[in-house]
Design an enzyme around this catalytic site. Sequence first.
Site, PDB file in Angstrom:
ATOM      1  N   LYS A   1       0.871  -1.178   0.000  1.00  0.00           N
ATOM      2  CA  LYS A   1       0.000   0.000   0.000  1.00  0.00           C
ATOM      3  C   LYS A   1       0.910   1.231   0.000  1.00  0.00           C
ATOM      4  CE  LYS A   1      -4.190   1.571   2.355  1.00  0.00           C
ATOM      5  NZ  LYS A   1      -5.016   1.777   1.180  1.00  0.00           N
TER       6      LYS A   1
HETATM    7  N1  PPE Z   1      -7.830  -1.849  -2.795  1.00  0.00           N
HETATM    8  C1  PPE Z   1      -7.256  -0.628  -2.749  1.00  0.00           C
HETATM    9  C2  PPE Z   1      -6.563  -0.105  -3.937  1.00  0.00           C
HETATM   10  C3  PPE Z   1      -7.343   0.105  -1.569  1.00  0.00           C
HETATM   11  O1  PPE Z   1      -6.766   1.296  -1.506  1.00  0.00           O
HETATM   12  C4  PPE Z   1      -8.041  -0.415  -0.454  1.00  0.00           C
HETATM   13  C5  PPE Z   1      -8.179   0.386   0.803  1.00  0.00           C
HETATM   14  C6  PPE Z   1      -8.622  -1.698  -0.565  1.00  0.00           C
HETATM   15  C7  PPE Z   1      -8.493  -2.377  -1.754  1.00  0.00           C
HETATM   16  C8  PPE Z   1      -9.334  -2.354   0.589  1.00  0.00           C
HETATM   17  O2  PPE Z   1      -8.429  -2.673   1.609  1.00  0.00           O
HETATM   18  P1  PPE Z   1      -8.866  -2.755   3.132  1.00  0.00           P
HETATM   19  O3  PPE Z   1      -9.117  -1.369   3.587  1.00  0.00           O
HETATM   20  O4  PPE Z   1      -7.729  -3.399   3.808  1.00  0.00           O
HETATM   21  O5  PPE Z   1     -10.092  -3.567   3.191  1.00  0.00           O
HETATM   22  N2  PPE Z   1      -8.245   1.781   0.598  1.00  0.00           N
HETATM   23  C9  PPE Z   1      -8.012   2.698   1.680  1.00  0.00           C
HETATM   24  C10 PPE Z   1      -7.778   4.111   1.170  1.00  0.00           C
HETATM   25  C11 PPE Z   1      -8.963   4.941   0.847  1.00  0.00           C
HETATM   26  C12 PPE Z   1      -8.582   6.387   0.627  1.00  0.00           C
HETATM   27  O6  PPE Z   1      -9.306   7.085  -0.078  1.00  0.00           O
HETATM   28  O7  PPE Z   1      -7.586   6.862   1.152  1.00  0.00           O
HETATM   29  C13 PPE Z   1      -9.074   2.601   2.752  1.00  0.00           C
HETATM   30  O8  PPE Z   1     -10.170   2.092   2.494  1.00  0.00           O
HETATM   31  O9  PPE Z   1      -8.799   3.017   3.864  1.00  0.00           O
END
Ligand code: PPE
Length: 309
Positions: A159
């Site tokens: 990330k």
């Molecule tokens: N894919 C991506 C690309 C992504 O950024 C997130 C989280 C997910 C999947 C889901 O991951 P999880 O949160 O572990 O279930 N995205 C984060 C960033 C959002 C933002 O705008 O900043 C979040 O949901 O916190």
Amino acid sequence: MALTPTKKIWMNGELVDWDKATIHVLTHSLHYGLGVFEGIRAYPASGGPAVFRLTDHIKRLFTSAHVLGIEIPYSLGELVEASKDVVRESGLEACYIRPLAYLGYGEMGLNPIPCKVDVAIACWPWGAYLGDEGIANGVRLKVCSWARHDPRSLPTAAKGTGMYVNSSLAKVEAVRAGYDEALLLTTEGYVSEGTGENLFVVKRGEVLTPPSSTVGALEGITADSVRRIIDDLGFGRVRETLLRRTDLYMAEEAFLTGTAAEIVPIASVDDRSVGDGKPGQITRAVQEQFFKAVRGEVGQYKDWVERVD
Ligand code: PPE
């Protein structure tokens, strides 16, 4: 989404006033995008705010840093405690928490090796990321023209801050075209994920999701929780499989998962309704159980809920 300031932000071991949590314009990561971050939510629970899977999120922060060659000068335990401190200081019952590790001021040029690593943790109140209406009735998605960046170009398992240029390009394209969210495909045309969400599809009663490492999607912690919930609710094991955009057009149900987004039904993709365009039975059941779980109301998931006090 506009920010509502809270009192303190944790910066390199100290709680500083929100307005004083500033950095120099020659901060390395601001120029080259090499940093890692997390998004975590705290929810109201009995006995005060509880952070959902806090330790797992901080572990992923360290994994992302490891993959990108960034050495975080704190321990897992220190950042877990710091995150709790930030939530406690805010006085909020529910909030979004943003840990960030970045390359600081003092060096320029593409070689990051000599750079010092700074760490900050902030929190703020954040409502429904794709809108209350989206959570209730579903969002409209558009397959965008930007492909999800290829795992051979960028380590999609991490990330990393700079990787979100790809998500932002996709988001702008979808929003400008009048949709709620973008769906990214791989360079081979397989479904990857949303700009900040993983994706699940129900076809012939079976719940499917694309294999993260193959399609360059982030391994979501919400997705991991949802897989367990689906299995425990008796809907069967989620199967990982490559999906084409048409699999979404033909799905009975589909939904997005993410920390910020939470669980969001997909009403349509490219103007084709998914199922009857309303949140399906499995989607509803998962939403209901998830929102109970994050508040510590489901005994079997109580380990997911890490209390601040
Ligand atoms: N894919 C991506 C690309 C992504 O950024 C997130 C989280 C997910 C999947 C889901 O991951 P999880 O949160 O572990 O279930 N995205 C984060 C960033 C959002 C933002 O705008 O900043 C979040 O949901 O916190």
